[in-house]
Design a protein around this motif. Structure first.
Motif, PDB file in Angstrom:
ATOM      1  N   ASP A   1      -1.439   1.153  -8.453  1.00 50.61           N
ATOM      2  CA  ASP A   1      -0.293   0.625  -9.186  1.00 50.61           C
ATOM      3  C   ASP A   1       1.011   1.241  -8.710  1.00 50.61           C
ATOM      4  OD1 ASP A   1      -1.652  -1.240 -10.842  1.00 50.61           O
ATOM      5  OD2 ASP A   1      -2.495   0.453 -11.942  1.00 50.61           O
ATOM      6  N   GLY A   2       1.033   1.631  -7.432  1.00 50.53           N
ATOM      7  CA  GLY A   2       2.241   2.229  -6.859  1.00 50.53           C
ATOM      8  C   GLY A   2       3.385   1.229  -6.793  1.00 50.53           C
ATOM      9  N   ALA A   3       4.496   1.707  -6.245  1.00 53.22           N
ATOM     10  CA  ALA A   3       5.746   0.951  -6.284  1.00 53.22           C
ATOM     11  C   ALA A   3       5.622  -0.440  -5.661  1.00 53.22           C
ATOM     12  CB  ALA A   3       6.834   1.756  -5.556  1.00 53.22           C
ATOM     13  N   LYS A   4       4.860  -0.572  -4.582  1.00 53.76           N
ATOM     14  CA  LYS A   4       4.814  -1.849  -3.866  1.00 53.76           C
ATOM     15  C   LYS A   4       3.581  -2.686  -4.216  1.00 53.76           C
ATOM     16  CE  LYS A   4       8.500  -0.577  -1.569  1.00 53.76           C
ATOM     17  NZ  LYS A   4       9.810  -1.093  -1.999  1.00 53.76           N
ATOM     18  N   ALA A   5       2.806  -2.229  -5.194  1.00 58.72           N
ATOM     19  CA  ALA A   5       1.516  -2.887  -5.451  1.00 58.72           C
ATOM     20  C   ALA A   5       1.677  -4.345  -5.875  1.00 58.72           C
ATOM     21  CB  ALA A   5       0.723  -2.106  -6.493  1.00 58.72           C
ATOM     22  N   ASP A   6       2.705  -4.644  -6.680  1.00 53.15           N
ATOM     23  CA  ASP A   6       2.867  -6.028  -7.139  1.00 53.15           C
ATOM     24  C   ASP A   6       3.159  -6.974  -5.970  1.00 53.15           C
ATOM     25  OD1 ASP A   6       2.297  -5.491  -9.735  1.00 53.15           O
ATOM     26  OD2 ASP A   6       4.391  -5.402 -10.411  1.00 53.15           O
TER      27      ASP A   6
ATOM     28  N   ALA B   1      -1.884   1.936   4.311  1.00 50.72           N
ATOM     29  CA  ALA B   1      -1.359   2.297   2.988  1.00 50.72           C
ATOM     30  C   ALA B   1      -1.409   3.814   2.785  1.00 50.72           C
ATOM     31  CB  ALA B   1      -2.137   1.579   1.890  1.00 50.72           C
ATOM     32  N   ALA B   2      -2.429   4.471   3.345  1.00 54.19           N
ATOM     33  CA  ALA B   2      -2.533   5.921   3.216  1.00 54.19           C
ATOM     34  C   ALA B   2      -1.373   6.624   3.933  1.00 54.19           C
ATOM     35  CB  ALA B   2      -3.872   6.414   3.769  1.00 54.19           C
ATOM     36  N   LEU B   3      -0.821   5.973   4.978  1.00 56.69           N
ATOM     37  CA  LEU B   3       0.355   6.525   5.665  1.00 56.69           C
ATOM     38  C   LEU B   3       1.615   6.339   4.823  1.00 56.69           C
ATOM     39  CD1 LEU B   3      -0.259   5.239   9.319  1.00 56.69           C
ATOM     40  CD2 LEU B   3      -0.466   7.602   8.505  1.00 56.69           C
ATOM     41  N   GLY B   4       1.537   5.457   3.829  1.00 57.13           N
ATOM     42  CA  GLY B   4       2.677   5.239   2.944  1.00 57.13           C
ATOM     43  C   GLY B   4       2.993   3.754   2.811  1.00 57.13           C
ATOM     44  N   PRO B   5       3.752   3.393   1.776  1.00 51.45           N
ATOM     45  CA  PRO B   5       4.078   1.976   1.556  1.00 51.45           C
ATOM     46  C   PRO B   5       4.813   1.350   2.729  1.00 51.45           C
ATOM     47  CG  PRO B   5       4.769   3.329  -0.326  1.00 51.45           C
ATOM     48  CD  PRO B   5       4.258   4.278   0.717  1.00 51.45           C
ATOM     49  N   ARG B   6       5.660   2.121   3.417  1.00 47.31           N
ATOM     50  CA  ARG B   6       6.385   1.538   4.558  1.00 47.31           C
ATOM     51  C   ARG B   6       5.427   1.180   5.696  1.00 47.31           C
ATOM     52  NH1 ARG B   6      11.540   5.700   4.411  1.00 47.31           N
ATOM     53  NH2 ARG B   6      12.704   4.564   2.803  1.00 47.31           N
ATOM     54  N   ALA B   7       4.440   2.030   5.925  1.00 48.99           N
ATOM     55  CA  ALA B   7       3.455   1.722   6.966  1.00 48.99           C
ATOM     56  C   ALA B   7       2.613   0.507   6.558  1.00 48.99           C
ATOM     57  CB  ALA B   7       2.564   2.933   7.237  1.00 48.99           C
ATOM     58  N   ALA B   8       2.302   0.394   5.276  1.00 46.18           N
ATOM     59  CA  ALA B   8       1.585  -0.798   4.806  1.00 46.18           C
ATOM     60  C   ALA B   8       2.416  -2.043   5.116  1.00 46.18           C
ATOM     61  CB  ALA B   8       1.301  -0.685   3.302  1.00 46.18           C
TER      62      ALA B   8
ATOM     63  N   ILE C   1       9.072 -10.357   3.211  1.00 43.07           N
ATOM     64  CA  ILE C   1       8.903  -9.376   2.118  1.00 43.07           C
ATOM     65  C   ILE C   1       8.754  -7.976   2.714  1.00 43.07           C
ATOM     66  CG2 ILE C   1       7.268  -8.552   0.368  1.00 43.07           C
ATOM     67  CD1 ILE C   1       6.686 -11.538  -0.280  1.00 43.07           C
ATOM     68  N   ALA C   2       7.931  -7.881   3.750  1.00 40.24           N
ATOM     69  CA  ALA C   2       7.664  -6.565   4.345  1.00 40.24           C
ATOM     70  C   ALA C   2       8.923  -5.991   4.998  1.00 40.24           C
ATOM     71  CB  ALA C   2       6.527  -6.662   5.347  1.00 40.24           C
ATOM     72  N   LEU C   3       9.685  -6.851   5.686  1.00 43.17           N
ATOM     73  CA  LEU C   3      10.929  -6.383   6.311  1.00 43.17           C
ATOM     74  C   LEU C   3      11.935  -5.934   5.252  1.00 43.17           C
ATOM     75  CD1 LEU C   3      11.378  -8.986   9.188  1.00 43.17           C
ATOM     76  CD2 LEU C   3      10.855  -6.536   9.437  1.00 43.17           C
ATOM     77  N   ALA C   4      11.967  -6.643   4.127  1.00 43.06           N
ATOM     78  CA  ALA C   4      12.898  -6.287   3.048  1.00 43.06           C
ATOM     79  C   ALA C   4      12.461  -5.004   2.345  1.00 43.06           C
ATOM     80  CB  ALA C   4      12.995  -7.436   2.050  1.00 43.06           C
ATOM     81  N   ASN C   5      11.233  -4.577   2.595  1.00 44.23           N
ATOM     82  CA  ASN C   5      10.715  -3.374   1.949  1.00 44.23           C
ATOM     83  C   ASN C   5      10.473  -2.258   2.965  1.00 44.23           C
ATOM     84  OD1 ASN C   5      10.119  -3.792  -1.167  1.00 44.23           O
ATOM     85  ND2 ASN C   5       9.833  -5.746  -0.122  1.00 44.23           N
ATOM     86  N   ASP C   6      11.395  -2.181   3.922  1.00 47.52           N
ATOM     87  CA  ASP C   6      11.519  -1.010   4.801  1.00 47.52           C
ATOM     88  C   ASP C   6      10.380  -0.831   5.789  1.00 47.52           C
ATOM     89  OD1 ASP C   6      13.863  -0.468   3.438  1.00 47.52           O
ATOM     90  OD2 ASP C   6      12.848   0.815   1.970  1.00 47.52           O
ATOM     91  N   ALA C   7       9.731  -1.936   6.181  1.00 47.20           N
ATOM     92  CA  ALA C   7       8.665  -1.827   7.178  1.00 47.20           C
ATOM     93  C   ALA C   7       9.133  -1.066   8.412  1.00 47.20           C
ATOM     94  CB  ALA C   7       8.184  -3.225   7.580  1.00 47.20           C
ATOM     95  N   GLU C   8      10.344  -1.381   8.859  1.00 54.52           N
ATOM     96  CA  GLU C   8      10.824  -0.802  10.127  1.00 54.52           C
ATOM     97  C   GLU C   8      11.192   0.674  10.001  1.00 54.52           C
ATOM     98  OE1 GLU C   8      12.836  -4.601  12.344  1.00 54.52           O
ATOM     99  OE2 GLU C   8      13.576  -4.078  10.352  1.00 54.52           O
ATOM    100  N   GLN C   9      11.241   1.185   8.754  1.00 53.01           N
ATOM    101  CA  GLN C   9      11.484   2.615   8.562  1.00 53.01           C
ATOM    102  C   GLN C   9      10.189   3.426   8.504  1.00 53.01           C
ATOM    103  OE1 GLN C   9      13.986   0.521   6.568  1.00 53.01           O
ATOM    104  NE2 GLN C   9      14.871   0.869   8.588  1.00 53.01           N
ATOM    105  N   ALA C  10       9.046   2.754   8.706  1.00 55.05           N
ATOM    106  CA  ALA C  10       7.774   3.490   8.704  1.00 55.05           C
ATOM    107  C   ALA C  10       7.771   4.506   9.844  1.00 55.05           C
ATOM    108  CB  ALA C  10       6.606   2.518   8.883  1.00 55.05           C
TER     109      ALA C  10
END
Ligand SMILES: [Fe+2]
Ligand SMILES: [Fe+2]
Length: 179
Positions: free
Chosen positions: A42-47, A93-100, A146-155
């Motif tokens: 239920d982390g920040a990006k789960a929804d 996901a274990a690397l973090g929401p940005r890596a997901a 959605i992924a780009l708007a949620n900082d994918a490139e900052q992974a």
């Protein structure tokens, strides 16, 4: 369709291959998001991930019906995609929401190119299938956005991670068409 050359598969076999690989891809996509959700809970990006997972499940349901109706043999590699998809999702996901999210960008851009090529290849007799692929392609692009708007490139290690996933995804496509 592009003109057929000697040794090419027949048109119906070519379409079976398309459905086989698309079924495999949607199966793998559903497993990637399942793996991500197992870690993100239920982390920040789960929804957001749940929304994408639900759309992948709808894509998979469509191809499950299609392979049954058209008697397409599914790829023999489904057990591999079952494990590898979940593992990729859980590991990113274990690397973090940005890596997901970076995983989603890499997968969905590869799938966009794949669906675009298939849409061009399909004969007019397969207009309904083409419409299905166009709809799904639009939803895959929505996932990428959605992924780009949620900082994918900052992974961390984005370029390496992205390149590795794209290579793996293209290999999975090639294998699932044939096996
Ligand atoms: Fe999908
Ligand atoms: Fe997707």
């Amino acid at each position: 369709m592009t003109p057929r050359r000697p040794g090419d598969p027949s048109e119906s076999e070519a379409i079976h291959r398309m459905i086989r690989v698309d079924h495999a891809g949607e199966y793998g996509a559903a497993r990637i998001y399942a793996g991500q959700l197992a870690v993100l809970r239920d982390g920040a990006k789960a929804d957001l991930v749940r929304h994408m997972r639900d759309q992948e499940q709808a894509h998979l349901d469509t191809f499950n019906t299609m392979i049954a109706d058209r008697r397409v043999r599914p790829t023999a590699l489904l057990p591999l995609w079952h494990l590898a998809g979940f593992a990729l999702g859980a590991a990113t996901a274990a690397l973090g929401p940005r890596a997901a999210m970076a995983c989603t960008v890499a997968i969905e851009e590869t799938i966009d190119a794949h669906y675009t090529a298939q849409i061009e290849e399909l004969p007019d007799s397969e207009a309904p299938l083409r419409g299905t692929l166009e709809k799904f392609r639009g939803e895959e692009l929505e996932h990428r956005d959605i992924a780009l708007a949620n900082d994918a490139e900052q992974a961390p290690g984005y370029r390496l991670l992205s390149a590795a996933i794209r290579t793996g995804c293209r290999l999975a496509i090639r294998l699932s068409e044939r096996l």
